[in-house]
Design a protein around this motif. Structure first.
Motif, PDB file in Angstrom:
ATOM      1  N   UNK A   2      48.399  44.524  34.402  1.00 18.04           N
ATOM      2  CA  UNK A   2      48.047  43.158  33.540  1.00 18.04           C
ATOM      3  C   UNK A   2      47.093  42.593  34.219  1.00 18.04           C
ATOM      4  N   UNK A   3      47.169  42.353  35.585  1.00 18.82           N
ATOM      5  CA  UNK A   3      46.116  41.721  36.194  1.00 18.82           C
ATOM      6  C   UNK A   3      44.766  42.228  36.020  1.00 18.82           C
ATOM      7  N   UNK A   4      44.601  43.448  35.988  1.00 14.94           N
ATOM      8  CA  UNK A   4      43.445  44.583  35.885  1.00 14.94           C
ATOM      9  C   UNK A   4      42.992  44.060  34.283  1.00 14.94           C
ATOM     10  N   UNK A   5      43.897  44.151  33.396  1.00 14.66           N
ATOM     11  CA  UNK A   5      43.362  43.984  32.040  1.00 14.66           C
ATOM     12  C   UNK A   5      42.967  42.319  31.804  1.00 14.66           C
ATOM     13  N   UNK A   6      43.472  41.446  32.591  1.00 17.42           N
ATOM     14  CA  UNK A   6      43.103  39.967  32.412  1.00 17.42           C
ATOM     15  C   UNK A   6      41.811  39.879  33.193  1.00 17.42           C
ATOM     16  N   UNK A   7      41.535  40.648  34.306  1.00 12.25           N
ATOM     17  CA  UNK A   7      40.348  40.288  34.978  1.00 12.25           C
ATOM     18  C   UNK A   7      39.009  40.030  34.313  1.00 12.25           C
ATOM     19  N   UNK A   8      38.824  40.940  33.309  1.00  8.93           N
ATOM     20  CA  UNK A   8      37.150  40.732  32.489  1.00  8.93           C
ATOM     21  C   UNK A   8      37.311  39.314  32.003  1.00  8.93           C
ATOM     22  N   UNK A   9      38.231  38.927  31.145  1.00  7.23           N
ATOM     23  CA  UNK A   9      38.469  37.614  30.452  1.00  7.23           C
ATOM     24  C   UNK A   9      38.463  36.493  31.200  1.00  7.23           C
ATOM     25  N   UNK A  10      39.587  36.517  32.283  1.00  9.97           N
ATOM     26  CA  UNK A  10      39.831  35.199  32.996  1.00  9.97           C
ATOM     27  C   UNK A  10      39.871  35.748  34.571  1.00  9.97           C
TER      28      UNK A  10
END
Length: 121
Positions: free
Chosen positions: A29-37
């Motif tokens: 989930x952290x990896x997914x959120x990385x690009x946006x935030x």
């Protein structure tokens, strides 16, 4: 079946498999959120790394455990970058990229060489 000794924690050790699944799920989930935030994702990654170290009883005090001094310094560097981000200080994309690379290495170190540890790319 009751524990067979006077130790109140006898038989109550955490399940590494359950923890590993939770950790890898959170990391994905952290990896997914990385690009946006990236700042929020790095904050979450730092928190996860602290929780993992604590749960695995990895000392994070360089004075009492010099063998983990490098890990402790890296964790503090992540925390410092997160604090700068939260205080709206200047943080560039390269700093976030380097921090995530270091965080991933720390995650891999804490997860170890487990066959069921598949998180992110």
């Amino acid at each position: 079946m009751a524990p067979g000794s006077d130790d109140p924690n006898q038989g109550l050790h955490y399940d590494v498999g359950v923890s590993l699944h939770e950790w890898t799920t959170r990391w994905s989930q952290i990896e997914e959120d990385r690009s946006d935030e990236p700042g929020e994702a790095l904050r979450d990654a730092t928190q996860l790394l602290r929780e993992m170290a604590n749960q695995q009883q990895v000392p994070t005090d360089p004075v009492s455990a010099p063998e983990t001094e490098e890990f402790t310094r890296a964790l503090e560097a992540l925390s410092d970058l997160v604090a700068r981000y939260e205080n709206e200080g200047p943080v560039d994309d390269d700093e976030f990229d380097d921090a995530f690379m270091n965080a991933r290495e720390m995650f891999d170190l804490l997860v170890g060489d487990r066959d069921d540890a598949e998180a992110g790319p």
